[in-house]
Design a protein around this motif. Structure first.
Motif, PDB file in Angstrom:
ATOM      1  N   PHE A 196      46.567  49.404  41.768  1.00  0.00           N
ATOM      2  CA  PHE A 196      45.902  48.224  42.340  1.00  0.00           C
ATOM      3  C   PHE A 196      45.076  47.544  41.244  1.00  0.00           C
ATOM      4  N   MET A 197      45.039  46.211  41.260  1.00  0.00           N
ATOM      5  CA  MET A 197      44.191  45.446  40.342  1.00  0.00           C
ATOM      6  C   MET A 197      43.829  44.129  41.011  1.00  0.00           C
ATOM      7  N   ASP A 198      42.631  43.624  40.694  1.00  0.00           N
ATOM      8  CA  ASP A 198      42.152  42.435  41.405  1.00  0.00           C
ATOM      9  C   ASP A 198      42.004  41.201  40.515  1.00  0.00           C
ATOM     10  N   ASP A 199      42.540  41.239  39.310  1.00  0.00           N
ATOM     11  CA  ASP A 199      42.349  40.144  38.354  1.00  0.00           C
ATOM     12  C   ASP A 199      42.855  38.793  38.863  1.00  0.00           C
ATOM     13  N   ALA A 200      43.925  38.805  39.660  1.00  0.00           N
ATOM     14  CA  ALA A 200      44.519  37.544  40.125  1.00  0.00           C
ATOM     15  C   ALA A 200      43.567  36.750  40.999  1.00  0.00           C
ATOM     16  N   TRP A 201      42.592  37.441  41.612  1.00  0.00           N
ATOM     17  CA  TRP A 201      41.722  36.791  42.597  1.00  0.00           C
ATOM     18  C   TRP A 201      40.387  36.329  42.025  1.00  0.00           C
ATOM     19  N   GLU A 260      40.333  32.198  38.090  1.00  0.00           N
ATOM     20  CA  GLU A 260      41.772  32.396  37.918  1.00  0.00           C
ATOM     21  C   GLU A 260      42.578  31.919  39.113  1.00  0.00           C
ATOM     22  N   ILE A 261      42.065  32.092  40.300  1.00  0.00           N
ATOM     23  CA  ILE A 261      42.858  31.893  41.507  1.00  0.00           C
ATOM     24  C   ILE A 261      43.418  30.473  41.622  1.00  0.00           C
ATOM     25  N   ASP A 262      42.654  29.481  41.194  1.00  0.00           N
ATOM     26  CA  ASP A 262      43.118  28.097  41.305  1.00  0.00           C
ATOM     27  C   ASP A 262      44.229  27.757  40.321  1.00  0.00           C
ATOM     28  N   ASP A 298      48.162  41.987  43.761  1.00  0.00           N
ATOM     29  CA  ASP A 298      47.336  43.186  43.503  1.00  0.00           C
ATOM     30  C   ASP A 298      48.100  44.252  42.731  1.00  0.00           C
ATOM     31  N   LEU A 299      49.420  44.252  42.820  1.00  0.00           N
ATOM     32  CA  LEU A 299      50.224  45.392  42.381  1.00  0.00           C
ATOM     33  C   LEU A 299      50.445  45.391  40.870  1.00  0.00           C
ATOM     34  N   ARG A 300      50.021  46.451  40.228  1.00  0.00           N
ATOM     35  CA  ARG A 300      50.325  46.678  38.820  1.00  0.00           C
ATOM     36  C   ARG A 300      51.757  47.213  38.763  1.00  0.00           C
ATOM     37  N   GLN A 301      52.680  46.440  38.243  1.00  0.00           N
ATOM     38  CA  GLN A 301      54.097  46.806  38.336  1.00  0.00           C
ATOM     39  C   GLN A 301      54.588  47.652  37.159  1.00  0.00           C
ATOM     40  N   SER A 302      53.805  47.738  36.095  1.00  0.00           N
ATOM     41  CA  SER A 302      54.115  48.615  34.956  1.00  0.00           C
ATOM     42  C   SER A 302      52.877  49.443  34.651  1.00  0.00           C
ATOM     43  N   ARG A 303      53.088  50.564  33.991  1.00  0.00           N
ATOM     44  CA  ARG A 303      51.949  51.429  33.674  1.00  0.00           C
ATOM     45  C   ARG A 303      50.847  50.682  32.932  1.00  0.00           C
ATOM     46  N   ALA A 304      51.223  49.859  31.987  1.00  0.00           N
ATOM     47  CA  ALA A 304      50.234  49.117  31.200  1.00  0.00           C
ATOM     48  C   ALA A 304      50.097  47.679  31.679  1.00  0.00           C
ATOM     49  N   GLY A 305      50.604  47.383  32.867  1.00  0.00           N
ATOM     50  CA  GLY A 305      50.614  46.021  33.366  1.00  0.00           C
ATOM     51  C   GLY A 305      49.224  45.493  33.693  1.00  0.00           C
ATOM     52  N   THR A 306      49.048  44.196  33.494  1.00  0.00           N
ATOM     53  CA  THR A 306      47.838  43.491  33.904  1.00  0.00           C
ATOM     54  C   THR A 306      48.288  42.197  34.560  1.00  0.00           C
ATOM     55  N   TRP A 307      47.378  41.512  35.239  1.00  0.00           N
ATOM     56  CA  TRP A 307      47.728  40.221  35.814  1.00  0.00           C
ATOM     57  C   TRP A 307      48.156  39.254  34.713  1.00  0.00           C
ATOM     58  N   ALA A 308      47.472  39.304  33.574  1.00  0.00           N
ATOM     59  CA  ALA A 308      47.791  38.398  32.465  1.00  0.00           C
ATOM     60  C   ALA A 308      49.216  38.610  31.963  1.00  0.00           C
ATOM     61  N   SER A 323      47.660  41.213  49.913  1.00  0.00           N
ATOM     62  CA  SER A 323      46.544  41.870  49.227  1.00  0.00           C
ATOM     63  C   SER A 323      46.034  43.001  50.105  1.00  0.00           C
ATOM     64  N   HIS A 324      45.315  43.925  49.484  1.00  0.00           N
ATOM     65  CA  HIS A 324      44.569  44.928  50.245  1.00  0.00           C
ATOM     66  C   HIS A 324      43.068  44.810  49.956  1.00  0.00           C
ATOM     67  N   TYR A 325      42.679  43.758  49.271  1.00  0.00           N
ATOM     68  CA  TYR A 325      41.270  43.575  48.924  1.00  0.00           C
ATOM     69  C   TYR A 325      40.510  42.843  50.024  1.00  0.00           C
ATOM     70  N   ALA A 326      39.218  42.775  49.841  1.00  0.00           N
ATOM     71  CA  ALA A 326      38.309  42.078  50.754  1.00  0.00           C
ATOM     72  C   ALA A 326      37.303  41.326  49.886  1.00  0.00           C
ATOM     73  N   PRO A 327      36.504  40.461  50.501  1.00  0.00           N
ATOM     74  CA  PRO A 327      35.442  39.823  49.720  1.00  0.00           C
ATOM     75  C   PRO A 327      34.453  40.887  49.217  1.00  0.00           C
ATOM     76  N   PRO A 328      33.852  40.740  48.058  1.00  0.00           N
ATOM     77  CA  PRO A 328      33.901  39.560  47.193  1.00  0.00           C
ATOM     78  C   PRO A 328      35.064  39.543  46.213  1.00  0.00           C
ATOM     79  N   GLU A 329      35.871  40.624  46.184  1.00  0.00           N
ATOM     80  CA  GLU A 329      37.038  40.588  45.284  1.00  0.00           C
ATOM     81  C   GLU A 329      37.925  39.390  45.614  1.00  0.00           C
TER      82      GLU A 329
END
Length: 379
Positions: A54-59, A63-65, A116-126, A159-165
């Protein structure tokens, strides 16, 4: 001398700690080559959150806009609280039930992506972001043409996140709607216990043996199974239930939020399909409402041909560990019965008692929230 030996051991331990700390900071994905549970222990002790994919960088607010549009929907249900049902049902609402053969819904992760999903071991949103637009699927289609189909009045993201993420109250920018849903906690724990073992071996290997296959555990024991321990307030994944409820509760009346309870939806599916459609500003005729309601039923979802609930990872870069056709979930393991009350039936009374004590500790300061978390109903 013994002092020299102790000093040497101390220096070796210190050196090892420095090495582990450096790996944890700069290349924590190397931990996943280690056996379970060491892989998870090192991931957590070096400051990383669970689950590791799980990662929240996209939100992030800045970044979100850059990638969302006005009118987009974020379906942010709690874990094991009807997420895939909500994704499929909101897809049925946006197509007014006309996607009869599910041609526009080849897989939940393709038609309703999961940032939210990290699709590779070293994956990031970027590193993954551009892939949502550029990736070509095995059938030759661009992935973007599936999730951003011009036939859709709005796009849907999981997503599985909630505010404030999730920046629900962000000032300005894109106008985004959030659909959230929680469930009775002991039922979540029961579903999570089965869910650990429902993951494919390929996915488990990718993440250092997590989540473990606990199908052989004695669920009738008076000791909580591993999945339950992980979700209790002292566990590494407590945020996925206790944190989720407390965070969304504060946003339950926001105009761009619709917060549902799984028990209420199960009692009155048609009424909630109508409620969600109104929230999404989709006008359904009475006939369309009937069709969509039928297609949103668990009975229909279980009858859908092909494994559309397996979740694929088209952005994975771990060659030799993951194949483009691999799925996260084993066939037939995601959409099951969706029963209300399954936790009490599954677990020893002492485990239920321990969970309910945790609910009282976490939610008891607000009796309305405690009652809603357990039973649903009005706020």
């Amino acid at each position: 001398t013994s002092m020299a030996v102790l000093k040497s051991i101390g220096m070796a331990v210190l050196g090892l700690a420095v090495v582990i700390g450096s790996i944890g900071k700069f290349a924590p994905h190397y931990f996943f080559d280690l056996p379970f549970p060491l892989s998870v222990i090192l991931w957590v002790t070096t400051g990383h959150k669970m689950p590791m994919y799980f990662m929240d960088d996209a939100w992030k607010e800045d970044e979100i806009d850059t990638w969302m549009k006005d009118g987009d929907l974020v379906v942010s249900a709690g874990v094991k609280s009807g997420t895939t049902f909500l994704l499929y049902c909101t897809h049925q609402i946006r197509t007014k039930g006309t996607d009869v053969d599910d041609e526009l819904f080849p897989d939940a992760s393709l038609a309703t992506p999961w940032p939210d999903l990290r699709q590779s071991r070293a994956g990031t949103w970027a590193t993954q972001k551009d892939g949502y637009n550029d990736t070509v699927l095995p059938d030759g289609r661009k992935w973007k043409d599936v999730w951003d189909n011009p036939k859709f009045p709005f796009r849907i993201f999981k997503s599985h996140y909630a505010p404030p993420e999730l920046p629900v109250r962000k000032k300005g920018g894109k106008k985004i709607k959030y659909l959230a849903m929680s469930r009775n906690g002991i039922d979540v724990a029961a579903s999570m216990t089965d869910f650990y073992s429902a993951h494919s071996d390929a996915f488990r290997k990718l993440w250092g043996g997590f989540p473990p296959d606990i199908s052989g555990d004695d669920h009738a024991s008076d000791e909580p199974p591993a999945a339950v321990k992980d979700m209790l307030p002292t566990g590494p994944m407590a945020e996925l239930y206790f944190g989720y409820v407390k965070k969304w509760w504060e946003y339950r009346n926001d105009p761009n939020v619709l917060l549902l309870h799984y028990a209420d939806v199960r009692k009155d599916l048609k009424g909630h399909v109508s409620k969600v459609a109104k929230f999404l500003e989709v006008d359904l005729s009475e006939d369309e409402l009937d069709v969509v309601t039928q297609r949103c039923s668990i009975e229909h979802m279980r009858s859908v041909k092909g494994n559309r609930w397996g979740y694929v990872m088209p952005l994975n870069q771990d060659k030799g560990l993951w194949d483009v056709n691999d799925k996260i979930i084993k066939d037939g393991e995601l959409v099951k019965t969706g029963l209300v009350g399954k936790g009490r039936a599954k677990f020893h009374p002492k485990v239920v008692e321990q969970w309910e004590k945790a609910e009282e500790d976490e939610f008891g300061h607000n009796p309305a929230m405690l009652n809603w978390a357990r039973n649903g109903g009005g706020f």
